[in-house]
Design an enzyme around this catalytic site. Structure first.
Site, PDB file in Angstrom:
ATOM      1  N   ALA A 133     -84.998 -56.323  22.662  1.00 18.07           N
ATOM      2  CA  ALA A 133     -83.834 -56.320  21.764  1.00 18.07           C
ATOM      3  C   ALA A 133     -82.593 -55.812  22.494  1.00 18.07           C
ATOM      4  O   ALA A 133     -81.494 -56.350  22.325  1.00 18.07           O
ATOM      5  CB  ALA A 133     -84.120 -55.457  20.536  1.00 18.07           C
ATOM      6  N   GLY A 134     -82.783 -54.796  23.327  1.00 13.22           N
ATOM      7  CA  GLY A 134     -81.660 -54.276  24.111  1.00 13.22           C
ATOM      8  C   GLY A 134     -81.167 -55.279  25.128  1.00 13.22           C
ATOM      9  O   GLY A 134     -79.960 -55.399  25.378  1.00 13.22           O
ATOM     10  N   ASP A 135     -82.105 -56.022  25.732  1.00 13.40           N
ATOM     11  CA  ASP A 135     -81.724 -57.067  26.686  1.00 13.40           C
ATOM     12  C   ASP A 135     -80.930 -58.161  25.984  1.00 13.40           C
ATOM     13  O   ASP A 135     -79.935 -58.671  26.515  1.00 13.40           O
ATOM     14  CB  ASP A 135     -82.974 -57.678  27.333  1.00 13.40           C
TER      15      ASP A 135
END
Length: 239
Positions: free
Chosen positions: A183-185
């Site tokens: 999700a952060g990527d």
């Protein structure tokens, strides 16, 4: 399916990929709990075979590019070389500060945008940003290190931006969470894609939407949403 085939299927150029038979491709072992939260063990593999000289050989790509997006799973000296080369050629540099690791103080002044999650922020600044009163302190630490702007990824809370002159908090989208892996990527990739195309509040909102969509699917690469998905999501959830 090979990684190169996966890239080609997504329209990503593969002509500058360096291949070696000495090690395996970088691998991540991902454990997901019943709430969709993950723990990841990374085996660097071929990631550490990308050397500064390999980056320098591809300077023509930097001459044509607008934005360099990188993270910290490469050798520190390779990351530093790429950032220096990018700034030399007038590119905007964005660093997803994961996984948590020490960064040479020489690297920070070459970073236009640093985007760490809560764990990475605390590792690099010593301050936990999950409490709203701590976010400014975290940003000020990064800015003193030499970066131009800070985007803190705050998970289910949203994200916080500060460039020393302007700050804004943008709340997240609530979605049914299946797997938070990547999700952060997804967020930082969306940040790079949208950077400069509209106001910072819209850029951050778009990144939040893409990060949220990634949480609704299993896996890392398979969970990356396409642009049309993000546009439909934003239209449906227009604030």
């Amino acid at each position: 399916m090979s990684m190169k085939k996966g890239f080609k299927d997504e329209g990503i150029p593969t002509n500058t990929i360096k291949e070696t038979s000495d090690v395996f491709s970088g691998t991540a072992l991902i454990f997901v709990d019943k709430d969709g939260r993950n723990s990841i063990v990374v085996i660097a593999g071929a990631n550490h075979e990308l050397k500064p000289e390999d980056v320098i050989k591809q300077e023509k790509i930097f001459q044509k590019g607008d934005i360099l997006l990188t993270q910290l799973e490469l050798l520190p000296e390779t990351i530093e070389t790429a950032l220096i080369l990018a700034k030399k050629n007038g590119m905007i540099t964005i660093v997803d500060a994961g996984p948590p690791r020490n960064i040479s103080k020489h690297i920070f002044p070459y970073i236009d945008v640093i985007s760490p999650n809560e764990t990475e922020t605390e590792f690099l600044t010593g301050i936990n940003p999950s409490k709203s009163e701590n976010r400014l302190k975290c940003a000020e630490k990064f800015l003193k290190m030499g970066v131009s702007s800070v985007v803190l990824k705050l998970g289910s809370q949203g994200c916080y931006y500060n460039d020393g002159n302007f700050e804004i908090f943008v709340p997240s989208y609530k979605v049914p969470v299946v797997d938070t892996t990547a999700a952060g990527d997804a967020f930082t990739s969306a940040l790079a894609f949208a950077w400069g195309q509209s106001g910072i509040d819209d850029v951050l909102d778009f990144a939040n939407a893409v990060g949220a969509l990634a949480c609704t699917k299993f896996g890392a690469q398979p969970s990356m949403p396409h642009l049309d998905e993000a546009q439909k999501f934003l239209k449906k959830h227009k604030k």
